[in-house]
Write a protein that holds these residues in place. Structure first.
Motif, PDB file in Angstrom:
ATOM      1  N   UNK A  86      61.853  64.535 -70.359  1.00 44.01           N
ATOM      2  CA  UNK A  86      60.763  65.483 -70.575  1.00 44.01           C
ATOM      3  C   UNK A  86      60.878  66.346 -71.703  1.00 44.01           C
ATOM      4  N   UNK A  87      59.768  66.980 -72.384  1.00 38.66           N
ATOM      5  CA  UNK A  87      59.784  67.817 -73.375  1.00 38.66           C
ATOM      6  C   UNK A  87      60.293  69.340 -72.899  1.00 38.66           C
ATOM      7  N   UNK A  88      60.503  70.309 -73.686  1.00 43.02           N
ATOM      8  CA  UNK A  88      60.824  71.706 -73.135  1.00 43.02           C
ATOM      9  C   UNK A  88      59.834  72.299 -72.160  1.00 43.02           C
ATOM     10  N   UNK A  89      58.714  71.862 -72.258  1.00 46.51           N
ATOM     11  CA  UNK A  89      57.731  72.223 -71.337  1.00 46.51           C
ATOM     12  C   UNK A  89      57.642  71.569 -70.123  1.00 46.51           C
ATOM     13  N   UNK A  90      58.267  70.404 -69.882  1.00 42.40           N
ATOM     14  CA  UNK A  90      58.401  69.813 -68.627  1.00 42.40           C
ATOM     15  C   UNK A  90      57.640  68.581 -68.737  1.00 42.40           C
ATOM     16  N   UNK A  91      56.706  68.332 -69.782  1.00 38.98           N
ATOM     17  CA  UNK A  91      55.917  67.165 -69.789  1.00 38.98           C
ATOM     18  C   UNK A  91      56.610  65.862 -69.789  1.00 38.98           C
ATOM     19  N   UNK A  92      56.383  64.877 -69.035  1.00 38.11           N
ATOM     20  CA  UNK A  92      56.838  63.510 -69.284  1.00 38.11           C
ATOM     21  C   UNK A  92      56.428  62.654 -70.341  1.00 38.11           C
ATOM     22  N   UNK A  93      57.672  62.178 -71.024  1.00 36.50           N
ATOM     23  CA  UNK A  93      57.425  60.973 -71.766  1.00 36.50           C
ATOM     24  C   UNK A  93      58.302  60.033 -71.510  1.00 36.50           C
ATOM     25  N   UNK A  94      58.068  58.930 -72.417  1.00 38.80           N
ATOM     26  CA  UNK A  94      58.939  57.641 -71.965  1.00 38.80           C
ATOM     27  C   UNK A  94      59.465  56.840 -73.524  1.00 38.80           C
ATOM     28  N   UNK A  95      60.428  56.172 -73.207  1.00 36.77           N
ATOM     29  CA  UNK A  95      60.881  55.018 -74.267  1.00 36.77           C
ATOM     30  C   UNK A  95      60.580  53.913 -73.461  1.00 36.77           C
ATOM     31  N   UNK A  96      60.184  52.796 -73.875  1.00 34.97           N
ATOM     32  CA  UNK A  96      59.779  51.415 -73.265  1.00 34.97           C
ATOM     33  C   UNK A  96      60.382  50.475 -74.247  1.00 34.97           C
ATOM     34  N   UNK A  97      60.721  49.168 -73.642  1.00 31.24           N
ATOM     35  CA  UNK A  97      60.665  48.077 -74.316  1.00 31.24           C
ATOM     36  C   UNK A  97      59.858  47.075 -73.980  1.00 31.24           C
ATOM     37  N   UNK A  98      59.201  46.530 -74.793  1.00 29.28           N
ATOM     38  CA  UNK A  98      57.886  45.599 -74.121  1.00 29.28           C
ATOM     39  C   UNK A  98      58.702  44.186 -73.651  1.00 29.28           C
ATOM     40  N   UNK A  99      58.361  43.318 -72.894  1.00 24.56           N
ATOM     41  CA  UNK A  99      58.745  42.046 -72.823  1.00 24.56           C
ATOM     42  C   UNK A  99      58.443  41.176 -74.108  1.00 24.56           C
ATOM     43  N   UNK A 100      59.291  40.456 -74.557  1.00 18.66           N
ATOM     44  CA  UNK A 100      59.123  39.628 -75.650  1.00 18.66           C
ATOM     45  C   UNK A 100      57.952  38.857 -75.498  1.00 18.66           C
ATOM     46  N   UNK A 101      57.360  38.241 -74.428  1.00 13.14           N
ATOM     47  CA  UNK A 101      56.401  37.408 -74.141  1.00 13.14           C
ATOM     48  C   UNK A 101      54.942  38.071 -74.488  1.00 13.14           C
ATOM     49  N   UNK A 102      54.910  39.350 -74.251  1.00 19.59           N
ATOM     50  CA  UNK A 102      53.794  40.133 -74.279  1.00 19.59           C
ATOM     51  C   UNK A 102      53.309  40.385 -75.786  1.00 19.59           C
TER      52      UNK A 102
END
Length: 133
Positions: free
Chosen positions: A117-133
């Motif tokens: 989350x950021x300091x305001x509580x908003x949700x963020x993500x890091x994601x790793x895509x599937x290699x096939x996509x």
């Protein structure tokens, strides 16, 4: 009608200064602050040149859904860097996380995802895509 529009998204925060430090210094995004007095806003520049508008809102309520996803080539490296920068990961009961706080999947979704989350509580993500996509 809107196919050629340079559309952008936006979200609110409760403290513009904290948001500027988090997005600019902690996450390393280019941040531009514009406006005057109570009308100050931030413009975040994302990879590829997309921009996101961040505005202060006195009655801010954090988003309970993911407002920004940051695709990465190596989620383990990204999670380690977030940890080094003092950003804790969120863990949600409905998902099975590994010891690092990463949800590893497959199938049609991302290969791996981790939320924070950021300091305001908003949700963020890091994601790793599937290699096939």
């Amino acid at each position: 009608m809107f196919a050629q529009a340079q559309a952008f998204s936006g979200f609110s925060v409760d403290d513009l200064g904290e948001a500027r430090r988090f997005y600019g210094e902690t996450l390393g995004l280019p941040v531009e602050e514009t406006g005057q007095g109570d009308m100050r806003v931030l413009s975040l520049t994302l990879g590829g040149g997309a921009r996101v508008f961040v505005y202060p809102k006195e009655t801010h309520t954090p988003a309970t859904f993911t407002i920004l996803n940051f695709p990465v080539d190596d989620i383990d490296t990204a999670v380690a860097e977030l940890e080094r920068r003092g950003v804790p990961l969120e863990r949600y009961a409905e998902f099975e996380h590994d010891e690092k706080g990463v949800v590893r999947g497959g199938g049609d979704g991302p290969a791996a995802i981790a939320w924070f989350t950021d300091p305001a509580g908003n949700v963020l993500s890091v994601l790793q895509e599937n290699r096939e996509n």
